[in-house]
Design an enzyme around this catalytic site. Structure first.
Site, PDB file in Angstrom:
ATOM      1  N   GLU A  10       0.790  -1.218  -0.120  1.00  0.00           N
ATOM      2  CA  GLU A  10      -0.026   0.017  -0.202  1.00  0.00           C
ATOM      3  C   GLU A  10       0.877   1.129   0.112  1.00  0.00           C
ATOM      4  O   GLU A  10       0.593   2.096  -0.815  1.00  0.00           O
ATOM      5  CB  GLU A  10      -0.874  -0.129   1.340  1.00  0.00           C
ATOM      6  N   SER A  30      -7.442   1.597   7.429  1.00  0.00           N
ATOM      7  CA  SER A  30      -8.276   0.810   6.530  1.00  0.00           C
ATOM      8  C   SER A  30      -8.223  -0.557   6.893  1.00  0.00           C
ATOM      9  O   SER A  30      -7.469  -1.372   6.896  1.00  0.00           O
ATOM     10  CB  SER A  30      -7.741   1.165   5.173  1.00  0.00           C
ATOM     11  N   ASP A  40      -8.261   1.503   0.867  1.00  0.00           N
ATOM     12  CA  ASP A  40      -6.925   1.513   1.106  1.00  0.00           C
ATOM     13  C   ASP A  40      -6.154   3.032   0.905  1.00  0.00           C
ATOM     14  O   ASP A  40      -5.365   3.388   1.737  1.00  0.00           O
ATOM     15  CB  ASP A  40      -6.021   0.405   0.548  1.00  0.00           C
ATOM     16  N   GLU A  53      -8.915  -0.042  -3.734  1.00  0.00           N
ATOM     17  CA  GLU A  53      -8.674  -1.290  -2.604  1.00  0.00           C
ATOM     18  C   GLU A  53      -7.379  -1.846  -3.136  1.00  0.00           C
ATOM     19  O   GLU A  53      -7.364  -2.424  -4.326  1.00  0.00           O
ATOM     20  CB  GLU A  53     -10.192  -2.037  -2.603  1.00  0.00           C
TER      21      GLU A  53
END
Length: 174
Positions: A10, A30, A40, A53
């Site tokens: 991420e 998240s 995210d 996401e």
């Protein structure tokens, strides 16, 4: 995949979106410390806004629950963003999908395989507007196909209208 690896992926996505000129943030907590379903990553370039996401895998297919995808879509709609699923397989780049383009399993979950991501996903350069995908059907020996030859169309239309017979058309088209 470990939570630490997912967090690294991420952060990686946030960094490369930032380098591409997007205002971007990783949603705090998240998927855990809040009851609200948050994507995210949120990213925007002043014209286009995404709720992403992010999922990664060492090579196995990536699965998302129907609830995850529904929550992403709901948030994106309310926020005014485009929902996207970002996937990254080890030794591959990021690929992006609209939730409606993902394979839905019999159980109502969503699945992305590595080969599907590479073949059908939007790669990072296209996602951030640095390139545009061109399919093989659009390419005609190095150039973009501009359609049928106008002379052939003219001759075929003449045959269809009865102005020219088939033998004469065949001679012209040889």
């Amino acid at each position: 995949m470990s939570q630490a690896k997912g967090d690294r992926r991420e952060r990686e996505l946030v960094n490369i979106l930032d380098e591409a000129g997007f205002a971007v943030m990783r949603a705090p907590a998240s998927g855990s410390a809040t009851e609200r379903e948050l994507p995210d990553v949120l990213a925007g370039d002043g014209e286009t806004f995404y709720a992403i996401e992010a999922k990664s895998s060492s090579g196995d297919p990536i699965y998302l629950t129907g609830e995850e995808v529904e929550a992403l879509t709901y948030f994106a709609q309310n926020f005014g963003a485009k929902p996207r699923i970002g996937v990254r397989f080890d030794r591959e780049d990021w690929y992006f999908f609209h939730p409606g383009d993902l394979h839905v399993t019999d159980g109502g979950n969503y699945r992305v395989k590595s080969e599907t991501a590479i073949a059908d996903g939007t790669d990072f350069a296209e996602f951030v507007g640095e390139s545009e995908k061109v399919t093989l059907e659009e390419i005609d020996e190095g150039g973009v196909d501009t359609g049928p030859d106008p002379e052939i169309v003219r001759v075929l239309n003449a045959v269809e209208q009865g102005v020219m017979d088939v033998e004469e058309a065949a001679t012209l088209l040889e």
